[in-house]
Design an enzyme around this catalytic site. Structure first.
Site, PDB file in Angstrom:
ATOM      1  N   ALA A  81       0.735  -1.225  -0.161  1.00 42.15           N
ATOM      2  CA  ALA A  81      -0.081  -0.011  -0.039  1.00 42.15           C
ATOM      3  C   ALA A  81       0.945   1.302   0.053  1.00 42.15           C
ATOM      4  CB  ALA A  81      -1.033   0.138   1.330  1.00 42.15           C
ATOM      5  N   THR A  82       2.174   1.209   0.378  1.00 40.07           N
ATOM      6  CA  THR A  82       2.949   2.540   0.436  1.00 40.07           C
ATOM      7  C   THR A  82       3.290   2.858  -0.924  1.00 40.07           C
ATOM      8  OG1 THR A  82       3.801   1.783   2.875  1.00 40.07           O
ATOM      9  CG2 THR A  82       5.131   3.235   1.026  1.00 40.07           C
ATOM     10  N   HIS A 211      -0.684  -7.726   3.057  1.00 34.05           N
ATOM     11  CA  HIS A 211      -0.238  -8.280   4.590  1.00 34.05           C
ATOM     12  C   HIS A 211      -1.241  -7.707   5.500  1.00 34.05           C
ATOM     13  CE1 HIS A 211       1.805  -4.825   6.498  1.00 34.05           C
ATOM     14  NE2 HIS A 211       2.050  -4.480   5.421  1.00 34.05           N
ATOM     15  N   CYS A 335       7.994   6.283  17.903  1.00 36.43           N
ATOM     16  CA  CYS A 335       9.497   6.583  18.095  1.00 36.43           C
ATOM     17  C   CYS A 335       9.984   7.293  16.624  1.00 36.43           C
ATOM     18  CB  CYS A 335      10.229   5.295  18.042  1.00 36.43           C
ATOM     19  SG  CYS A 335      11.851   5.832  19.032  1.00 36.43           S
TER      20      CYS A 335
HETATM   21  C1  LIG Z   1      -0.133  -0.630   6.632  1.00 38.47           C
HETATM   22  C2  LIG Z   1      -0.829   0.484   5.923  1.00 38.47           C
HETATM   23  C3  LIG Z   1       0.171   0.958   4.750  1.00 38.47           C
HETATM   24  C4  LIG Z   1       1.243   0.482   4.276  1.00 38.47           C
HETATM   25  O1  LIG Z   1       1.062  -0.641   3.733  1.00 38.47           O
HETATM   26  P1  LIG Z   1       2.208  -1.623   3.303  1.00 38.47           P
HETATM   27  O2  LIG Z   1       1.697  -2.565   2.308  1.00 38.47           O
HETATM   28  O3  LIG Z   1       2.877  -1.903   4.488  1.00 38.47           O
HETATM   29  O4  LIG Z   1       3.288  -0.693   2.469  1.00 38.47           O
HETATM   30  C5  LIG Z   1      -0.595   2.237   4.305  1.00 38.47           C
HETATM   31  N1  LIG Z   1      -1.694   2.512   4.702  1.00 38.47           N
HETATM   32  C6  LIG Z   1      -2.388   2.245   5.795  1.00 38.47           C
HETATM   33  C7  LIG Z   1      -3.677   2.809   6.330  1.00 38.47           C
HETATM   34  C8  LIG Z   1      -1.830   0.860   6.307  1.00 38.47           C
HETATM   35  O5  LIG Z   1      -2.540   0.464   7.577  1.00 38.47           O
END
Ligand SMILES: *Cc1c(COP(=O)(O)O)cnc(C)c1O
Length: 411
Positions: A81-82, A211, A335
């Site tokens: 999602a990043t 994930h 942190c």
């Molecule tokens: C975990 C998360 C992300 C990042 O997702 P990744 O797949 O770890 O890069 C982005 N936005 C929200 C709201 C998340 O909970």
């Protein structure tokens, strides 16, 4: 399964499902053949090794699309999602930079959205960061007021990763459609947990993470609407995979895992939601039974069932997290560059720094049992009581002294 190293100690109970989820064993089973026998490059056109992995990837693409009401051809696989959020925001900005110069988002978004916006600000974009109410939700009137003729995109997350509140997606989508701006939503915490429909909600772009839905880490997806077509400037150039929007060889095992994870989540959503809501309500009721002054952060109703964010007044925050030996949860602090800072999400709700430190994010999920919840409750009640015993402020509070009215003297 490998036990915790060096000690024979039992591992803490995992209650941090907003941070990540384990792969469902059914997901792992579906992935296994694609590491060994079926290892072909899905972009190889000339032999069966390529054809069979391509077929598996396309099946997975359809499974991801199905859980959000999209079409397979509207799904772009990414690393998570990043990356999806970066591609959505920077991709739209790249396409529109000659015509528009403004974006709208929310102050409680995930860091990857906020930092992408910061980057775009460096490049000359103007960004409006919408505030939230004390329940964590945006005000639609603020959104209406923020949109101008220069606005290219509105990005509002579906579900917040710290407090689990659900933003009014359909209403935001309707505003965006009426005002002629694109609507992106970071749905990493929403997919598989609440019903989503890109058509009914007028969503143009949606970020998804593998994930967070019991799939593997290292894969995600971006839904990109085709009708009317949303154009994105690619952020990774190369062989032109993913219709030119994201080059690089796909990882069939990860795609298959994410597809299977979505298929399972869609099938179990209704039953699992009510099971989790039951556990979450049991958790909160038992905490409140055992402890005076438990405060819930964020709207309790417009929230995914597997999340509870609670603050314990008169508890020292660093003591609280240090005491959580038997459960794995997150604190209301982060942190950042080595120093402990109160969560910016809780601060945005108007929670003061002290209370933000003294808070826990408890995430329940597919493998959480009633015994887990009861164990966690006993452990938290014990820890909070012990910390309050040590707090002079708590003693004064119990004696009926209004702490806020005290004038502190510097020595
Ligand atoms: C975990 C998360 C992300 C990042 O997702 P990744 O797949 O770890 O890069 C982005 N936005 C929200 C709201 C998340 O909970």
């Amino acid at each position: 399964m490998q036990e915790a190293r060096n000690t024979g100690a039992r591992r803490p109970i995992y209650l941090d499902y907003q941070a990540t989820t384990p792969c469902d064993p059914r997901v792992v089973d579906a992935m296994m053949p694609y590491f060994t026998e079926r290892f072909g490059n899905p972009h190889s056109r000339n032999h069966v090794y390529g054809w069979e992995t391509e077929e598996a990837v396309e099946l997975a693409r359809g499974q991801v699309a199905a859980i959000i009401g999209g079409a397979a051809r509207e799904i772009v696989f990414t690393s998570g999602a990043t990356e999806s959020n970066n591609l959505a925001l920077k991709g739209v900005a790249g396409t529109y930079k000659e015509r528009k110069n403004h974006l709208v988002t929310v102050i409680t978004e995930h860091k990857c959205v906020l930092e992408s916006c910061r980057r775009l600000e460096e490049e000359g974009w103007r960004v409006t960061y919408l505030p939230v109410q004390s329940n964590g939700l945006i005000e639609l009137a603020d959104l209406e007021a923020a949109i101008t003729a220069e606005t290219a995109l509105v990005s509002v997350m579906a579900v917040n990763n710290e407090i689990g509140v659900i933003q009014p997606l359909a209403e935001v989508g309707a505003v965006c459609r009426r005002r002629g701006v694109l609507f992106h939503t970071d749905a990493a915490q929403a997919v598989g947990k609440i019903p989503l429909d890109v058509e009914a909600m007028n969503i143009d772009l949606m970020s998804i993470s593998g994930h967070k839905v019991y799939g593997p880490k290292g894969i995600g997806a971006l839904y990109v609407r085709r009708r009317p077509r949303v154009r994105l400037r690619a952020q990774i150039d190369g062989g032109g995979q993913e219709r030119g929007m994201r080059s690089g060889t796909l990882a069939p095992a990860l795609c298959v895992g994410m597809g299977e994870a979505c298929r399972i989540a869609a099938g179990e959503l209704a039953v699992e939601s009510s099971r989790l809501a039951g556990l979450r309500d049991r958790l909160l009721a038992s905490l409140r039974d055992g402890l005076p002054d438990v405060q819930v952060n964020g709207d309790l109703v417009r929230r995914i069932p597997g999340n509870l964010s609670v603050s314990f007044p008169f508890v020292d925050g660093s003591g609280l997290i240090a005491a959580m030996k038997e459960i794995a949860v997150s604190a209301g602090s982060a942190c950042s560059s080595g120093s402990l800072e109160p969560s910016y999400v809780l601060r945005a709700l108007g929670v003061d720094a002290e209370m933000a430190f003294a808070s826990l994010r408890i995430g329940l999920g597919r493998f959480t049992t009633e015994e887990d919840v009861d164990h966690a409750v006993r452990h938290i009640i014990e820890a909070v009581n012990a910390l309050r015993e040590e707090s002079p402020l708590w003693q004064m509070h119990c004696e009926g002294i209004d702490i806020k009215s005290i004038e502190w003297v510097e020595h």
